[in-house]
Design an enzyme around this catalytic site. Sequence first.
Site, PDB file in Angstrom:
ATOM      1  N   HIS A 152     -57.806  12.782   9.584  1.00 52.89           N
ATOM      2  CA  HIS A 152     -57.643  13.796  10.633  1.00 52.89           C
ATOM      3  C   HIS A 152     -58.380  13.443  11.919  1.00 52.89           C
ATOM      4  O   HIS A 152     -57.968  13.843  13.018  1.00 52.89           O
ATOM      5  CB  HIS A 152     -58.113  15.157  10.120  1.00 52.89           C
ATOM      6  CG  HIS A 152     -57.446  16.323  10.794  1.00 52.89           C
ATOM      7  ND1 HIS A 152     -57.105  16.327  12.138  1.00 52.89           N
ATOM      8  CD2 HIS A 152     -57.052  17.520  10.324  1.00 52.89           C
ATOM      9  CE1 HIS A 152     -56.530  17.476  12.449  1.00 52.89           C
ATOM     10  NE2 HIS A 152     -56.493  18.216  11.378  1.00 52.89           N
ATOM     11  N   ASP A 168     -35.383   9.844  10.706  1.00 52.49           N
ATOM     12  CA  ASP A 168     -34.258   9.120  10.105  1.00 52.49           C
ATOM     13  C   ASP A 168     -34.495   7.618  10.262  1.00 52.49           C
ATOM     14  O   ASP A 168     -34.439   7.082  11.365  1.00 52.49           O
ATOM     15  CB  ASP A 168     -32.961   9.549  10.802  1.00 52.49           C
ATOM     16  CG  ASP A 168     -31.727   8.848  10.245  1.00 52.49           C
ATOM     17  OD1 ASP A 168     -31.874   8.006   9.327  1.00 52.49           O
ATOM     18  OD2 ASP A 168     -30.626   9.130  10.738  1.00 52.49           O
TER      19      ASP A 168
END
Length: 444
Positions: A175, A389
Amino acid sequence: MFECTGSNLSRNPELTGRLTSMKIEVQSKKLIKPSAPTPNHSRMLNISGIDELQPTLYSGFLFYYRANGENQEDDIFRRLRLLEESLSETLTIFYPLAGRYVEEELYIDCNDQGVEFVHAKVNGQLDQLLRGEFDPDLLGRLSEFQMGAAGNPLVVVQVNVFECGGLVISLRSFHKVGDLSAMATFMKSWVTVCRSGTHELASPYFELSTLFPVKGSGVNLTPPLLAGVKLTMNRFLFSGAAISRLKLAGPKNMRISRVEAVSALLCKVFVTMDRAKHGRLRPLLVCQNMNLRGTVNLPIPTNAFGNFITKVVTRHTMPQSGPDFEELVKMIHDMFANAKTRYATIADTESCMDMVKDSAREYAERVKSDEVNVVNFSSWCGFPLYDIDFGWGKPELVSNVCQPARRIILLDSKTEGGIDAWIILSQEEKVLLVQDPDIVAFAS
């Protein structure tokens, strides 16, 4: 240690049994390095003051891809090779992610050691997972990573191949390296490289530390962790139609967002659960991460990579009559509106950093109390996660990974206008959650 198990509103014992018995076998594990070495002048990257506030945890998401009928074994290996090669090329641009964090000195050593890339085989069908129970123990093994050791990779990718040829690709990231917006940018860049190469990519801006230098705040935004508690991760879908009904039930003459409407309903549910658990109404503390990109009127590059978020917090004393949905909607709406107004008036980066630190300090102090009902939200709505994608279609589903903290993650669902709420909480609370009349009425 914590343990995660899954839950749906209805259970299919046969499917549940098949899911929990799925075996995941690691086939290979390697470090993917940038395709070109990082120049010497870019070998050290200081973290920013906002990075410093972030928890020393790995967050991440999983992308689920159905088989498209062409997934023979040689095609799988072609895809794996394509993923590795495109990741290597992408890391040339996002070079800090291939480095290592030096905690004592608060900087990233951009040493090109690489991102961990794991290929695993699953002895099951992806549809069993998508149509059955989302067992977070299984989800955890789809994105398994031993955290906490010095010198760990900052990013870990695991490609899970199912017998049907379906894939689950997980990504975990440290993080302190970047927030959701940063990692979504990285994923979008990776799929672009995978489909068409690096010529379309612009280099990110990695110098937020020059605008927000570390000053040693002594504050950390780690959420309250639940040790020794059996946690569950539960997925609830709020359809566009259900959210429209929620908005109609909210305050009149107030334009509320989908996130505000769903958040208010879930707060109402969590207050009801908390009263059943403690036998009384405790004050509600709502905590939410807010993206500062586009919120502050400062010369921050639009391609800035790192953490540029703040924590917004509001406390609400419950009336004896119990939680009121309209009142909760107004509370959450005002929480966001007031925070945006405050940050929009900031005139310089130092004031911005001071405000972010003050918000972090307020959060850290308030969540310590045992006398408040803390509800932690993270909204990932608005990020195009369903556009990830790689060249074989968009994901059928996107989820977060399970963490040892009571929290709610909101994502845009694949259905138009809907929101998926992924809720992590204790086994005891889960029993109350799935029976709550508001959950039954609005979530599927």
